[in-house]
Design an enzyme around this catalytic site. Sequence first.
Site, mmCIF file in Angstrom:
data_model
loop_
_atom_site.group_PDB
_atom_site.id
_atom_site.type_symbol
_atom_site.label_atom_id
_atom_site.label_comp_id
_atom_site.label_asym_id
_atom_site.label_seq_id
_atom_site.Cartn_x
_atom_site.Cartn_y
_atom_site.Cartn_z
ATOM 1 N N ASP A 9 -11.505 17.353 -12.230
ATOM 2 C CA ASP A 9 -11.514 18.418 -13.229
ATOM 3 C C ASP A 9 -10.068 18.712 -13.642
ATOM 4 O O ASP A 9 -9.247 19.117 -12.812
ATOM 5 C CB ASP A 9 -12.161 19.670 -12.644
ATOM 6 C CG ASP A 9 -12.561 20.682 -13.710
ATOM 7 O OD1 ASP A 9 -12.267 20.440 -14.900
ATOM 8 O OD2 ASP A 9 -13.161 21.712 -13.356
ATOM 9 N N ASP A 102 -12.973 17.055 -20.171
ATOM 10 C CA ASP A 102 -11.966 17.309 -19.133
ATOM 11 C C ASP A 102 -12.496 17.252 -17.706
ATOM 12 O O ASP A 102 -11.808 17.677 -16.779
ATOM 13 C CB ASP A 102 -11.288 18.657 -19.376
ATOM 14 C CG ASP A 102 -12.261 19.819 -19.291
ATOM 15 O OD1 ASP A 102 -13.485 19.598 -19.353
ATOM 16 O OD2 ASP A 102 -11.791 20.972 -19.168
ATOM 17 N N GLU A 103 -13.687 16.700 -17.493
ATOM 18 C CA GLU A 103 -14.186 16.589 -16.126
ATOM 19 C C GLU A 103 -15.193 15.441 -16.023
ATOM 20 O O GLU A 103 -15.854 15.085 -16.993
ATOM 21 C CB GLU A 103 -14.831 17.894 -15.643
ATOM 22 C CG GLU A 103 -15.991 18.373 -16.494
ATOM 23 C CD GLU A 103 -16.623 19.637 -15.940
ATOM 24 O OE1 GLU A 103 -16.805 19.720 -14.705
ATOM 25 O OE2 GLU A 103 -16.949 20.522 -16.746
#
Length: 399
Positions: A9, A102-103
């Site tokens: 993350d 983003d993860e």
Amino acid sequence: MGSDILHVDMDAFFAAVTLLGRPELRGQPVIIGGGPRGVVLSATYEARAYGVHSAMPLARARRLCPSALVLPPERDRYQEVSRRVMAVLRDVTPLVAPLSVDEAFLDVSGARRLFGTPVEIARMIRARVLADEGLTCSVGVAPTMFVAKIASTRCKPDGLLVVPPGDVLAFLHPLPTSALWGVGRATEAALDRLGLRTIGDIADCPLLTLRHALGDAAAQHLHALAHGRDERAVDPDTTEVSVSAEHTLSVDVAEADQLARELLRLSGQVARRLRARGRATRTVGIKIRFADFTTVTRARTLREPTDVSQEIYRTALALFREAGIAGRAVRLVGVRAANLTEAGATGHQLAIDERPAAWSQLDRATDAAGHRFGAGAVAPASLLPRQPPPPRAPKPHNP
């Protein structure tokens, strides 16, 4: 051994990417957002220390942190950096399942021989992302996906947390119920009424009691998670769990016809994105945020998956009308497609006198026109800008 699932993350991703081009602002409170009625897209940890968080109205964020600098989002850059970060992860293993830009989850069980233990792999990923992109990320390492995700959250920012199989319950049970997937405000309130405030409380609660309070599906889901059970595997082919579109209105709107047009526009956006990805939805949902910032969500599972704009719109409009919220001033409207499947994977049972291909053919013709002439080249008539009526001719003057 046994903790082969990683959840990577990125830390304050949008803000961190924006600050790559503004290094003089590092260490200062910065908020990413825009528009007079916009919301916070991201914020640096210096701004978060004042209580600022994503999805918060910008006006409130400014009150909480008056010294913060507000910068507009740079969406193209976020996508570009995200692609490079995901490429780093896929250099480790093909079993990468992005949750968002983003993860992502990784299953590194097959990468041990090349790169070492999961902990060593996590350290290598963090070092490479920092060296290549100048960004930090937090990584949770655990036997299951949901425990790995909780672990990455608990070690933010710029951290690494390992949960061995034998420590899963000791790690989970002291945490609040809100840490579990599927526990939103309404479910948390229902659990609180039962006196269940930690994950351990849920694990100790009889399943029958949970069923009475939450229904069978939610009870089974939360009871399994509370005991550390999560049978899902990291599957790169099922990474996209939903497609959504939402819009904050320039002024609060209570007129039903205007809100219906907004639902139509957003349904079209969602359907186009589904078709572009070769996906169809089994579940359509809506999100309505009122002027006082309270939010209502509704969803319905369809008999058959669809990628047709009109079918998504009809379901969204029905959910809106059935919610009993007509006449209230609305600030934000959203449409969501979830429970995705491959388009065309399920056959269609025809009804009498049904013309199944008509709306689908129209959608694809609209897509083709959009590719050739630009987005918005073809649109429903109700979404076209409304022209003011022509001025009336002056009445003849009779002297």
